[in-house]
Design a protein around this motif. Structure first.
Motif, PDB file in Angstrom:
ATOM      1  N   GLY A   1       5.508  29.181  -2.037  1.00  0.00           N
ATOM      2  CA  GLY A   1       6.135  29.367  -0.742  1.00  0.00           C
ATOM      3  C   GLY A   1       5.210  29.158   0.441  1.00  0.00           C
ATOM      4  N   SER A   2       3.937  28.861   0.179  1.00  0.00           N
ATOM      5  CA  SER A   2       3.007  28.678   1.301  1.00  0.00           C
ATOM      6  C   SER A   2       3.341  27.389   2.056  1.00  0.00           C
ATOM      7  N   ALA A   3       2.915  27.329   3.286  1.00  0.00           N
ATOM      8  CA  ALA A   3       3.226  26.166   4.132  1.00  0.00           C
ATOM      9  C   ALA A   3       2.645  24.881   3.550  1.00  0.00           C
ATOM     10  N   VAL A   4       1.404  24.947   3.065  1.00  0.00           N
ATOM     11  CA  VAL A   4       0.768  23.746   2.521  1.00  0.00           C
ATOM     12  C   VAL A   4       1.499  23.268   1.266  1.00  0.00           C
ATOM     13  N   SER A   5       1.852  24.192   0.380  1.00  0.00           N
ATOM     14  CA  SER A   5       2.596  23.818  -0.824  1.00  0.00           C
ATOM     15  C   SER A   5       3.933  23.193  -0.472  1.00  0.00           C
ATOM     16  N   ARG A   6       4.611  23.762   0.489  1.00  0.00           N
ATOM     17  CA  ARG A   6       5.915  23.218   0.889  1.00  0.00           C
ATOM     18  C   ARG A   6       5.778  21.825   1.482  1.00  0.00           C
ATOM     19  N   ILE A   7       4.702  21.583   2.227  1.00  0.00           N
ATOM     20  CA  ILE A   7       4.450  20.241   2.774  1.00  0.00           C
ATOM     21  C   ILE A   7       4.203  19.252   1.638  1.00  0.00           C
ATOM     22  N   ILE A   8       3.397  19.656   0.655  1.00  0.00           N
ATOM     23  CA  ILE A   8       3.125  18.775  -0.486  1.00  0.00           C
ATOM     24  C   ILE A   8       4.402  18.496  -1.260  1.00  0.00           C
ATOM     25  N   PHE A   9       5.200  19.528  -1.516  1.00  0.00           N
ATOM     26  CA  PHE A   9       6.467  19.326  -2.225  1.00  0.00           C
ATOM     27  C   PHE A   9       7.380  18.383  -1.445  1.00  0.00           C
ATOM     28  N   THR A  10       7.398  18.511  -0.127  1.00  0.00           N
ATOM     29  CA  THR A  10       8.227  17.639   0.706  1.00  0.00           C
ATOM     30  C   THR A  10       7.723  16.197   0.660  1.00  0.00           C
ATOM     31  N   LEU A  11       6.400  16.005   0.718  1.00  0.00           N
ATOM     32  CA  LEU A  11       5.844  14.652   0.623  1.00  0.00           C
ATOM     33  C   LEU A  11       6.155  14.014  -0.727  1.00  0.00           C
ATOM     34  N   VAL A  12       6.090  14.805  -1.796  1.00  0.00           N
ATOM     35  CA  VAL A  12       6.424  14.290  -3.127  1.00  0.00           C
ATOM     36  C   VAL A  12       7.908  13.889  -3.180  1.00  0.00           C
ATOM     37  N   ALA A  13       8.764  14.693  -2.572  1.00  0.00           N
ATOM     38  CA  ALA A  13      10.195  14.366  -2.547  1.00  0.00           C
ATOM     39  C   ALA A  13      10.463  13.090  -1.753  1.00  0.00           C
ATOM     40  N   ILE A  14       9.813  12.937  -0.612  1.00  0.00           N
ATOM     41  CA  ILE A  14       9.971  11.718   0.193  1.00  0.00           C
ATOM     42  C   ILE A  14       9.459  10.512  -0.583  1.00  0.00           C
ATOM     43  N   ALA A  15       8.333  10.696  -1.289  1.00  0.00           N
ATOM     44  CA  ALA A  15       7.792   9.604  -2.105  1.00  0.00           C
ATOM     45  C   ALA A  15       8.765   9.231  -3.217  1.00  0.00           C
ATOM     46  N   GLY A  16       9.405  10.216  -3.816  1.00  0.00           N
ATOM     47  CA  GLY A  16      10.404   9.935  -4.849  1.00  0.00           C
ATOM     48  C   GLY A  16      11.579   9.151  -4.301  1.00  0.00           C
ATOM     49  N   ILE A  17      12.021   9.513  -3.118  1.00  0.00           N
ATOM     50  CA  ILE A  17      13.115   8.772  -2.480  1.00  0.00           C
ATOM     51  C   ILE A  17      12.665   7.348  -2.179  1.00  0.00           C
ATOM     52  N   TRP A  18      11.443   7.190  -1.703  1.00  0.00           N
ATOM     53  CA  TRP A  18      10.909   5.850  -1.432  1.00  0.00           C
ATOM     54  C   TRP A  18      10.877   5.014  -2.711  1.00  0.00           C
TER      55      TRP A  18
ATOM     56  N   MET B   1       0.822  -1.197   0.000  1.00  0.00           N
ATOM     57  CA  MET B   1       0.000   0.000   0.000  1.00  0.00           C
ATOM     58  C   MET B   1       0.865   1.259   0.000  1.00  0.00           C
ATOM     59  N   LEU B   2       1.940   1.251   0.772  1.00  0.00           N
ATOM     60  CA  LEU B   2       2.831   2.408   0.825  1.00  0.00           C
ATOM     61  C   LEU B   2       3.470   2.672  -0.539  1.00  0.00           C
ATOM     62  N   ASP B   3       3.783   1.596  -1.267  1.00  0.00           N
ATOM     63  CA  ASP B   3       4.356   1.757  -2.602  1.00  0.00           C
ATOM     64  C   ASP B   3       3.394   2.487  -3.527  1.00  0.00           C
ATOM     65  N   ARG B   4       2.120   2.144  -3.455  1.00  0.00           N
ATOM     66  CA  ARG B   4       1.120   2.780  -4.322  1.00  0.00           C
ATOM     67  C   ARG B   4       0.917   4.250  -3.960  1.00  0.00           C
ATOM     68  N   ILE B   5       0.911   4.563  -2.681  1.00  0.00           N
ATOM     69  CA  ILE B   5       0.775   5.959  -2.256  1.00  0.00           C
ATOM     70  C   ILE B   5       1.970   6.768  -2.733  1.00  0.00           C
ATOM     71  N   ALA B   6       3.162   6.191  -2.563  1.00  0.00           N
ATOM     72  CA  ALA B   6       4.371   6.873  -3.005  1.00  0.00           C
ATOM     73  C   ALA B   6       4.343   7.081  -4.519  1.00  0.00           C
ATOM     74  N   LEU B   7       3.928   6.068  -5.246  1.00  0.00           N
ATOM     75  CA  LEU B   7       3.867   6.186  -6.700  1.00  0.00           C
ATOM     76  C   LEU B   7       2.850   7.246  -7.115  1.00  0.00           C
ATOM     77  N   LEU B   8       1.715   7.307  -6.440  1.00  0.00           N
ATOM     78  CA  LEU B   8       0.714   8.320  -6.737  1.00  0.00           C
ATOM     79  C   LEU B   8       1.272   9.727  -6.506  1.00  0.00           C
ATOM     80  N   LEU B   9       1.978   9.927  -5.405  1.00  0.00           N
ATOM     81  CA  LEU B   9       2.578  11.230  -5.125  1.00  0.00           C
ATOM     82  C   LEU B   9       3.636  11.596  -6.151  1.00  0.00           C
ATOM     83  N   VAL B  10       4.417  10.615  -6.586  1.00  0.00           N
ATOM     84  CA  VAL B  10       5.441  10.871  -7.609  1.00  0.00           C
ATOM     85  C   VAL B  10       4.776  11.255  -8.932  1.00  0.00           C
TER      86      VAL B  10
END
Length: 71
Positions: free
Chosen positions: A36-53, A1-10
């Motif tokens: 530069g908004s906090a929410v955008s930065r959180i989303i960008f960070t989650l996408v980056a973590i998903a890419g690393i995953w 399941m984590l793989d699919r979430i990560a792939l979706l974010l990527v």
């Protein structure tokens, strides 16, 4: 399941980068109050973590699923 979430974010990140490259339009930034908004930065960070995953997907052995045929 984590793989699919990560792939979706990527995929979301790739589509966003595509819109930036082709149209010079940041969809995530537009939707959440600027890049530069906090929410955008959180989303960008989650996408980056998903890419690393997803890097780990390159080094995993594939599971072979046997198809069951009924005769």
């Amino acid at each position: 399941m984590l793989d699919r979430i990560a792939l979706l974010l990527v995929i979301i990140g790739a589509l966003n980068w595509g819109s930036v490259g082709i149209f010079n339009f940041d969809v995530v930034g537009w939707a959440f109050g600027g890049a530069g908004s906090a929410v955008s930065r959180i989303i960008f960070t989650l996408v980056a973590i998903a890419g690393i995953w997803c890097i780990s997907l390159l080094f995993r052995e594939r599971e072979i699923v046997e198809a069951k045929h009924t005769s």
